[in-house]
Design a protein around this motif. Structure first.
Motif, mmCIF file in Angstrom:
data_model
loop_
_atom_site.group_PDB
_atom_site.id
_atom_site.type_symbol
_atom_site.label_atom_id
_atom_site.label_comp_id
_atom_site.label_asym_id
_atom_site.label_seq_id
_atom_site.Cartn_x
_atom_site.Cartn_y
_atom_site.Cartn_z
ATOM 1 N N LEU A 9 62.541 103.341 74.858
ATOM 2 C CA LEU A 9 62.264 102.674 74.530
ATOM 3 C C LEU A 9 61.897 101.216 75.504
ATOM 4 C CD1 LEU A 9 60.283 100.582 72.610
ATOM 5 C CD2 LEU A 9 62.393 99.554 71.576
ATOM 6 N N ALA A 10 62.744 101.311 76.186
ATOM 7 C CA ALA A 10 62.333 100.780 77.607
ATOM 8 C C ALA A 10 62.039 101.141 78.844
ATOM 9 C CB ALA A 10 64.731 100.845 78.502
ATOM 10 N N ARG A 11 62.066 102.393 79.167
ATOM 11 C CA ARG A 11 61.146 102.768 79.900
ATOM 12 C C ARG A 11 59.904 102.925 79.999
ATOM 13 N NH1 ARG A 11 64.589 107.215 80.305
ATOM 14 N NH2 ARG A 11 64.031 108.325 78.502
ATOM 15 N N SER A 12 59.747 102.533 78.165
ATOM 16 C CA SER A 12 58.064 102.007 78.182
ATOM 17 C C SER A 12 57.585 101.017 77.791
ATOM 18 C CB SER A 12 58.024 102.825 76.221
ATOM 19 O OG SER A 12 56.524 102.257 75.233
ATOM 20 N N ILE A 13 58.286 100.056 77.704
ATOM 21 C CA ILE A 13 58.198 98.584 77.963
ATOM 22 C C ILE A 13 57.828 97.622 79.392
ATOM 23 C CG2 ILE A 13 58.947 95.824 77.769
ATOM 24 C CD1 ILE A 13 60.399 97.044 75.484
ATOM 25 N N ASN A 56 63.233 86.809 76.342
ATOM 26 C CA ASN A 56 62.831 86.783 78.198
ATOM 27 C C ASN A 56 61.455 88.060 77.883
ATOM 28 O OD1 ASN A 56 64.030 85.354 79.703
ATOM 29 N ND2 ASN A 56 65.715 87.315 79.836
ATOM 30 N N LEU A 57 61.462 88.811 76.422
ATOM 31 C CA LEU A 57 60.026 89.614 76.663
ATOM 32 C C LEU A 57 58.572 88.734 76.100
ATOM 33 C CD1 LEU A 57 58.974 92.441 76.681
ATOM 34 C CD2 LEU A 57 59.383 92.471 74.980
ATOM 35 N N HIS A 58 58.912 87.501 75.293
ATOM 36 C CA HIS A 58 57.716 86.456 75.323
ATOM 37 C C HIS A 58 57.497 85.645 76.033
ATOM 38 C CE1 HIS A 58 57.206 86.571 70.583
ATOM 39 N NE2 HIS A 58 58.451 87.208 70.822
ATOM 40 N N ARG A 59 59.070 85.052 77.340
ATOM 41 C CA ARG A 59 58.109 83.887 78.626
ATOM 42 C C ARG A 59 57.611 85.319 79.448
ATOM 43 N NH1 ARG A 59 64.337 82.459 79.218
ATOM 44 N NH2 ARG A 59 64.050 80.424 78.124
ATOM 45 N N LEU A 64 51.786 86.341 81.694
ATOM 46 C CA LEU A 64 51.079 87.802 81.713
ATOM 47 C C LEU A 64 49.963 87.168 80.417
ATOM 48 C CD1 LEU A 64 53.221 90.717 81.906
ATOM 49 C CD2 LEU A 64 51.057 89.926 84.052
ATOM 50 N N ASN A 65 49.563 86.106 80.004
ATOM 51 C CA ASN A 65 48.122 86.332 78.968
ATOM 52 C C ASN A 65 48.208 87.249 77.958
ATOM 53 O OD1 ASN A 65 47.783 83.043 80.514
ATOM 54 N ND2 ASN A 65 46.730 84.599 82.383
ATOM 55 N N THR A 66 49.170 87.377 77.821
ATOM 56 C CA THR A 66 49.596 88.226 76.676
ATOM 57 C C THR A 66 50.339 87.987 75.944
ATOM 58 O OG1 THR A 66 48.919 91.074 76.156
ATOM 59 C CG2 THR A 66 50.195 89.845 77.220
ATOM 60 N N THR A 67 50.873 88.677 73.947
ATOM 61 C CA THR A 67 51.168 88.288 73.382
ATOM 62 C C THR A 67 53.060 89.668 73.848
ATOM 63 O OG1 THR A 67 50.834 89.875 71.844
ATOM 64 C CG2 THR A 67 50.168 87.623 72.074
ATOM 65 N N ALA A 68 54.328 89.779 73.057
ATOM 66 C CA ALA A 68 54.937 90.566 73.352
ATOM 67 C C ALA A 68 54.359 91.927 72.742
ATOM 68 C CB ALA A 68 56.472 90.198 72.932
ATOM 69 N N HIS A 69 53.252 91.810 71.725
ATOM 70 C CA HIS A 69 53.228 92.807 70.789
ATOM 71 C C HIS A 69 52.336 93.067 71.623
ATOM 72 C CE1 HIS A 69 51.110 94.328 67.484
ATOM 73 N NE2 HIS A 69 52.427 94.508 66.445
ATOM 74 N N GLU A 70 51.333 92.548 72.623
ATOM 75 C CA GLU A 70 50.563 93.874 72.818
ATOM 76 C C GLU A 70 51.510 95.168 74.214
ATOM 77 O OE1 GLU A 70 47.413 94.615 73.000
ATOM 78 O OE2 GLU A 70 47.681 93.433 71.405
ATOM 79 N N ILE A 71 52.647 94.344 75.022
ATOM 80 C CA ILE A 71 53.278 94.882 75.260
ATOM 81 C C ILE A 71 54.210 95.930 75.330
ATOM 82 C CG2 ILE A 71 55.477 94.752 77.315
ATOM 83 C CD1 ILE A 71 54.552 92.218 77.825
ATOM 84 N N LEU A 72 54.583 96.196 73.816
ATOM 85 C CA LEU A 72 55.373 96.581 72.934
ATOM 86 C C LEU A 72 54.018 97.423 72.681
ATOM 87 C CD1 LEU A 72 58.307 94.172 71.327
ATOM 88 C CD2 LEU A 72 58.529 95.707 72.965
ATOM 89 N N GLU A 73 53.462 96.867 72.434
ATOM 90 C CA GLU A 73 52.301 98.613 71.781
ATOM 91 C C GLU A 73 51.471 98.941 72.832
ATOM 92 O OE1 GLU A 73 53.078 100.370 68.646
ATOM 93 O OE2 GLU A 73 54.703 98.758 69.351
ATOM 94 N N ARG A 74 51.414 98.589 73.643
ATOM 95 C CA ARG A 74 49.869 99.232 74.396
ATOM 96 C C ARG A 74 49.231 100.836 74.387
ATOM 97 N NH1 ARG A 74 49.132 96.054 79.314
ATOM 98 N NH2 ARG A 74 47.536 97.030 80.654
#
Length: 187
Positions: A9-13, A56-59, A64-74
């Motif tokens: 998960l850390a590598r994916s994020i 920090n993920l939200h920040r 990046l003008n996106t959401t933490a959800h988008e980063i996690l679920e690309r």
């Protein structure tokens, strides 16, 4: 096995953050400054060496003008997806609290199941665009939304504008389980 999943998960994020940063044409230093984190921290996160906290993920996502959800679920998801009770990606919310993602990316809403141990809490109050709906499945939680507090038990719900600072607490001696549903996806 859990350590291996955590590392994956850390590598994916990290890869998702790097891809989003490059798409935004930002350097590590620029993104770190915008997100209010150090450049070495961001580099370690992008390389999967550490797992950023929820805050920090939200920040980083906001910078990046996106959401933490988008980063996690690309990545692509099928139009219909069943997530079994034992499936779904999960992410640590803090000491003794975990969120399990119940909906894939590219949705108008997301639904996340939170498993909160006794005397656990969200790291801090947060805000984001959209609206949220919380449904308590088991146990009880205290929601602080703006200046008001609401004690919710099994079957209780609360709906609010996510632009208002909000934070959950499990003040009890027993675990709690609840759903956060937000539109648009905020995590």
């Amino acid at each position: 096995m859990e350590d291996e999943e955590h590392q994956d998960l850390a590598r994916s994020i990290g890869a998702s953050i790097r891809a989003a940063r490059r798409e935004a044409q930002l350097t590590l230093t620029q993104l770190a400054k915008e997100a209010g984190v150090s450049q070495p921290f961001l580099s370690q996160a992008e390389n999967g060496k550490l797992m950023p906290s929820v805050i920090n993920l939200h920040r980083i996502a906001q910078a990046l003008n996106t959401t933490a959800h988008e980063i996690l679920e690309r990545g692509a998801r099928p139009a219909v997806r069943v997530v079994r009770a034992t499936e779904g990606r999960s992410y640590p919310l803090g000491p003794d609290a975990t969120v399990r993602f119940c909906v894939g990316r590219n949705r108008l809403m997301d639904c996340n199941e939170v498993m909160a141990g006794p005397h656990s809490a969200a790291e801090s109050a947060t805000t984001h665009q959209g609206e949220e709906f919380v449904y308590v499945i088991d146990g009880s939680i205290r929601m602080v939304i703006g200046e008001s507090e609401h004690l919710l038990g099994a079957g209780d719900t609360v709906y609010y504008a996510a632009t208002v600072p909000h934070q959950w607490f499990n003040d009890s001696d027993t675990p709690a389980r609840f759903l956060f549903t937000s539109s648009p996806p905020g995590f």
